[in-house]
Design an enzyme around this catalytic site. Structure first.
Site, PDB file in Angstrom:
ATOM      1  CG  MET A  32      -1.875  -1.218   1.222  1.00 31.46           C
ATOM      2  SD  MET A  32      -3.428  -1.065   2.138  1.00 31.46           S
ATOM      3  CE  MET A  32      -2.700  -0.711   3.507  1.00 31.46           C
ATOM      4  N   GLY A  33       2.291   1.192  -0.354  1.00 37.13           N
ATOM      5  CA  GLY A  33       3.023   1.991  -0.543  1.00 37.13           C
ATOM      6  C   GLY A  33       3.517   2.564   0.823  1.00 37.13           C
ATOM      7  CG  LEU A  35       7.159   1.318  -0.952  1.00 37.11           C
ATOM      8  CD1 LEU A  35       8.082   0.958  -2.321  1.00 37.11           C
ATOM      9  CD2 LEU A  35       6.285   0.293  -0.825  1.00 37.11           C
ATOM     10  CG  HIS A  36       8.910   0.231   5.738  1.00 39.80           C
ATOM     11  ND1 HIS A  36       9.001  -1.077   5.767  1.00 39.80           N
ATOM     12  CD2 HIS A  36       7.376   0.215   6.118  1.00 39.80           C
ATOM     13  CE1 HIS A  36       7.913  -1.699   6.166  1.00 39.80           C
ATOM     14  NE2 HIS A  36       6.868  -0.927   6.395  1.00 39.80           N
ATOM     15  N   GLY A  38      11.323  -2.714   5.199  1.00 44.87           N
ATOM     16  CA  GLY A  38      10.775  -3.896   5.371  1.00 44.87           C
ATOM     17  C   GLY A  38      10.186  -4.460   3.824  1.00 44.87           C
ATOM     18  CG  HIS A  39       7.285  -2.249   1.764  1.00 47.28           C
ATOM     19  ND1 HIS A  39       6.862  -1.027   2.658  1.00 47.28           N
ATOM     20  CD2 HIS A  39       6.036  -2.632   1.687  1.00 47.28           C
ATOM     21  CE1 HIS A  39       5.753  -0.705   3.031  1.00 47.28           C
ATOM     22  NE2 HIS A  39       4.929  -1.821   2.748  1.00 47.28           N
ATOM     23  CD  GLN A 155      -1.590  -8.733   4.259  1.00 48.66           C
ATOM     24  OE1 GLN A 155      -2.503  -8.145   4.501  1.00 48.66           O
ATOM     25  NE2 GLN A 155      -0.365  -8.450   3.891  1.00 48.66           N
ATOM     26  CB  SER A 187       4.632  -0.629  10.762  1.00 49.56           C
ATOM     27  OG  SER A 187       3.526  -0.421  10.402  1.00 49.56           O
ATOM     28  CB  SER A 188       3.284   2.152   6.335  1.00 49.86           C
ATOM     29  OG  SER A 188       3.794   1.279   5.662  1.00 49.86           O
TER      30      SER A 188
HETATM   31  O1  PAF Z   1      -0.017  -5.778   3.580  1.00 49.33           O
HETATM   32  C1  PAF Z   1      -0.594  -4.882   2.775  1.00 49.33           C
HETATM   33  O2  PAF Z   1       0.206  -3.694   2.504  1.00 49.33           O
HETATM   34  C2  PAF Z   1      -1.935  -5.052   2.061  1.00 49.33           C
HETATM   35  O3  PAF Z   1      -2.718  -5.597   3.174  1.00 49.33           O
HETATM   36  C3  PAF Z   1      -1.836  -5.839   0.710  1.00 49.33           C
HETATM   37  C4  PAF Z   1      -1.397  -7.019   0.846  1.00 49.33           C
HETATM   38  C5  PAF Z   1      -0.976  -4.924  -0.150  1.00 49.33           C
HETATM   39  C6  PAF Z   1      -3.374  -5.867   0.039  1.00 49.33           C
HETATM   40  O4  PAF Z   1      -3.664  -4.476   0.122  1.00 49.33           O
END
Ligand code: PAF
Length: 287
Positions: A32-33, A35-36, A38-39, A155, A187-188
């Site tokens: 969901m953008g 970005l840090h 972790g991403h 998730q 985390s964002s």
């Molecule tokens: O983990 C997330 O950032 C969101 O839940 C995802 C998997 C991109 C779905 O919108």
């Protein structure tokens, strides 16, 4: 160089068809953008393991049960695309809301069982929104591999179950949680913490580590381990939404710890909700 930002599903499909015609494998990192690091770990792995890493950036309205949370979710597309480019991901798929949901959505993916407890209990409809958008992204991108973080363990379990139940032809890769020097999971949402809240936040990881140590030392009564962990957070006046000891695949709460378990928790610091979890292994299972 910044990654190419594509907003249209048709344009993305054309670009990916060219890659596939040349025999390339496509990796997807759904985000969901905001970005840090972790991403970044997910993106680096996708870049290493596939020929074209696509990072999707879409703040998905149907997975938020609180409009204020949706409204305040950080949006930093220009910086995000620059980071993806630096990491070697050539494409950012960043559709507008109307591109993903051109008319009111009438079809949803409901994964039962695994969504019953933990976040599923406190965020009604959240996993329905997640599973629905992730399946849409899988249909749009048709990746060979998709990458998700261990931090969002429930998730990940939901998506694994959906992929298995619905025979989605791709491989899911789990990437370990990245932490700050004091243990706070990236985390964002961390950027929404005040100074005082940021100082308190690592307590969540510390308490999970204590539970992990207790389990590694042979504690097998889940209620006792749980009680101790909740008390340690209460002592610091941290509001606990849940702290549970669950089966890592089914995400169902357990009474006895006689196999690897996940200790998962959600806490509130002011208006910010943080989640974290650790896989904990009893002594008989240590390698
Ligand atoms: O983990 C997330 O950032 C969101 O839940 C995802 C998997 C991109 C779905 O919108």
């Amino acid at each position: 160089m910044s990654a190419e930002v594509i907003g249209s599903i048709a344009t993305l499909r054309e670009a990916l068809a060219r890659i596939r015609r040349a025999g390339g494998r496509v990796g997807l990192v759904p985000t969901m953008g905001a970005l840090h690091a972790g991403h970044a770990r997910l993106i680096e792995q996708a870049v290493r393991e596939t020929d074209c890493a696509v990072v999707s950036i879409f703040v998905n309205p149907i997975q938020f049960n609180d409009p204020r949370d949706y409204g305040q979710y950080p949006r930093t597309l220009v910086e995000d695309a620059a980071l993806c480019g630096r990491l070697g991901a050539p494409i950012v798929f960043a559709p507008a809301g109307e591109e993903m949901y051109p008319r009111p959505q009438q079809s949803f993916v409901e994964v039962q069982g695994v969504t019953e407890f933990l976040c599923g209990q406190f965020r009604p409809g959240h996993f329905r929104g997640v599973a629905t958008v992730v399946l849409k992204l899988f249909q749009i991108v048709q990746p060979d591999v998709a990458y998700f973080g261990e931090k969002d363990a429930q998730q990940l379990a939901v998506i694994r179950r959906m992929v298995s139940d619905l025979n989605v032809p791709l491989r899911i890769v789990e990437v370990a949680t990245v932490r700050e020097h004091d243990g706070l999971a990236l985390s964002s949402r961390n950027r929404l913490l005040s100074g005082e809240e940021r100082r308190l936040a690592p307590a969540l990881y510390q308490v999970l580590r204590q539970a992990q140590d207790r389990i590694a030392a042979g504690a097998c009564d889940a209620a006792a381990v749980r009680r101790e962990a909740v008390a340690a957070l209460d002592e610091r006046r941290i509001r606990v939404e849940y702290l549970e000891i669950v089966d890592p695949e089914s995400m169902q709460p357990l009474e006895r710890i006689d196999a690897p378990v996940r200790v998962a928790a959600a806490i509130w610091l002011g208006v910010t909700r943080l989640i974290d979890n650790l896989l904990c292994t009893p002594p008989a299972f240590e390698p």
